[in-house]
Design an enzyme around this catalytic site. Structure first.
Site, short mmCIF file in Angstrom:
data_model
loop_
_atom_site.label_atom_id
_atom_site.label_comp_id
_atom_site.label_asym_id
_atom_site.label_seq_id
_atom_site.Cartn_x
_atom_site.Cartn_y
_atom_site.Cartn_z
CD GLU A 51 -20.02 -4.95 -25.42
OE1 GLU A 51 -20.04 -6.11 -24.97
OE2 GLU A 51 -19.52 -4.65 -26.52
CB SER A 78 -12.65 -2.76 -28.48
OG SER A 78 -11.93 -3.91 -28.60
#
Ligand code: PGA
Ligand code: ZN
Length: 400
Positions: free
Chosen positions: A201, A41
């Site tokens: 994550e 991102s």
């Protein structure tokens, strides 16, 4: 110090993407390496990332020749040389990933030469040896959405923030791991799941009823915890990922910047624990940032895609009162000295500083040393699980 040789190796990050490991050899042929993470991102202004093949070519055909027999007295000395050799605005020629790899590996070689820890060498060169004994807050991403997950959440990261000031990290990380597991069990029961999907994550990446629901669930679960005093919540909205032509697609609707502002202020009004919001608007929606920041003076309004660890942008957006905090990701800017400069500029401007990992991580613990050297306010290192655990272990080692 003279570097005798530089090599690169192709490795794979936690998302399975190809990335670089850079190895340098010092005068005594001791080897030091650095592994570079990768982001999914990314902000538009981040330093260029070369593929392994491109980096190998540029290293062998250009960098090695130029570095041969040159003596560098400091990290900045080496970085300035690399920046000069690259000569582009965004490190397109040498690649931010290759440059950072050389820069970090060189810093490790220097630390060995001076018989110091890596963080000490950074602290002495960039902060004049000034150490304030404070333990950074830990931003730990427990629920994943947006680009980091395949679920229905538009917001990318729902984090708990752990304040370890009254405890050592061993105790507070243990509590965090307990909370992470409890949250997983709660979600499994609530949604009748046999197995729970994990995002990039390490956070839970299932579907929710709304973008606000994860905040509500975490807040309620924390209210029942004894350790609640040391926990708060944070979001990384990563709004650039759901912004197109002036509109945000959020919660299934197309909404304006003003409406998103209202929604986020409403979240803050309905959550006692939410203390920090990262990238609440698209990286070019300056007005959105400005209006939001003006309305929440007590919260951290954090730039990431907006500021891309660029000292000039950090200064500019701070002066324009668009942010009160900033994410520091060394690979967004591409050298150790510029990452340190970004922290220094942020500190001079009174911003909160958060040193951060990327969604594609490696075993490298450089960012923890950077956090300690720069006396930063927080580290953002994902869920306390899998490949992210090495960062937690290094925090414990460096601070206890
Ligand atoms: P990335 O995103 O590492 O996938 O780029 C992390 C973030 O936006 O903070
Ligand atoms: Zn972010």
């Amino acid at each position: 110090m003279i570097l005798e040789d530089i090599k690169i190796h192709e490795i794979f990050d936690s998302r399975g993407e190809s990335t670089l490991e850079v190895e340098v050899l010092d005068e005594k042929l001791n080897s030091f390496s650095a592994q570079i993470p990768s982001g999914k991102s990314r902000g538009k202004g981040e330093a260029a990332v070369l593929s392994f093949k491109e980096a190998e070519k540029v290293l062998n055909e250009l960098v090695k020749k130029e570095l041969f027999n040159k003596n560098f007295n400091s990290i900045k000395d080496l970085d300035d040389f690399l920046i000069g050799l690259d000569g582009t605005a965004n490190k397109e020629k040498l690649g931010g990933n290759l440059m950072l790899g050389i820069s970090v590996a060189f810093a490790r070689a220097l630390a060995r030469k001076e018989n110091k820890e890596l963080w000490q060498v950074l602290n002495e060169e960039f902060w004049g040896g000034l150490i304030i004994k404070k333990k950074p807050l830990i931003f730990s991403n427990l629920i994943n959405g947006g680009a980091h997950a395949g679920n229905n959440l538009d917001i990318q990261e729902y984090m708990v923030v752990v304040d370890s000031k009254d405890q050592d990290y061993v105790a507070s990380i243990k509590t965090l791991i307990g909370f992470y597991k409890k949250l997983g069990e709660l979600l499994k029961t609530k949604y009748k799941l046999e197995k729970i999907i994990i995002g990039d994550e390490g956070g839970y990446a299932i579907n929710f009823e709304s973008n606000f629901e994860p905040i509500k669930i975490m807040e309620e679960l924390l209210a029942a915890e004894e350790s609640k005093k040391s926990f708060s919540l944070a979001l990384d909205v990563a709004a650039s990922n759901f912004y197109k032509e002036g509109k945000y697609t959020f919660g299934g609707n197309e909404i304006s910047s003003e409406k998103l502002n209202q929604v986020l202020l409403d979240y803050l009004a309905h959550s006692n624990l939410l203390m920090s919001v990262e990238d609440p608007f698209d990286e070019e929606d300056f007005n959105g940032f400005k209006e939001f920041n003006a309305k929440c003076p007590d919260k951290w309004v954090v730039g990431d895609d907006l500021t891309v660890t660029n000292p000039e942008l950090i200064e500019k957006f701070s002066k324009e009162k668009m942010i009160s905090g900033v994410i520091i990701k060394p690979n967004q800017i591409g050298t150790v000295s510029e990452a340190c400069q970004a922290i220094r500029v942020a500190q001079e401007n009174g911003l909160k500083t958060i040193v951060s990992h990327r969604s594609g991580e490696t075993e490298d613990t450089f960012i923890i040393h950077l956090a300690k050297a720069g006396n930063v306010d927080a580290v953002k290192i994902g869920a306390p699980a899998r490949e992210r655990l090495v960062k937690f272990d290094e925090l414990i080692r460096l601070y206890n």
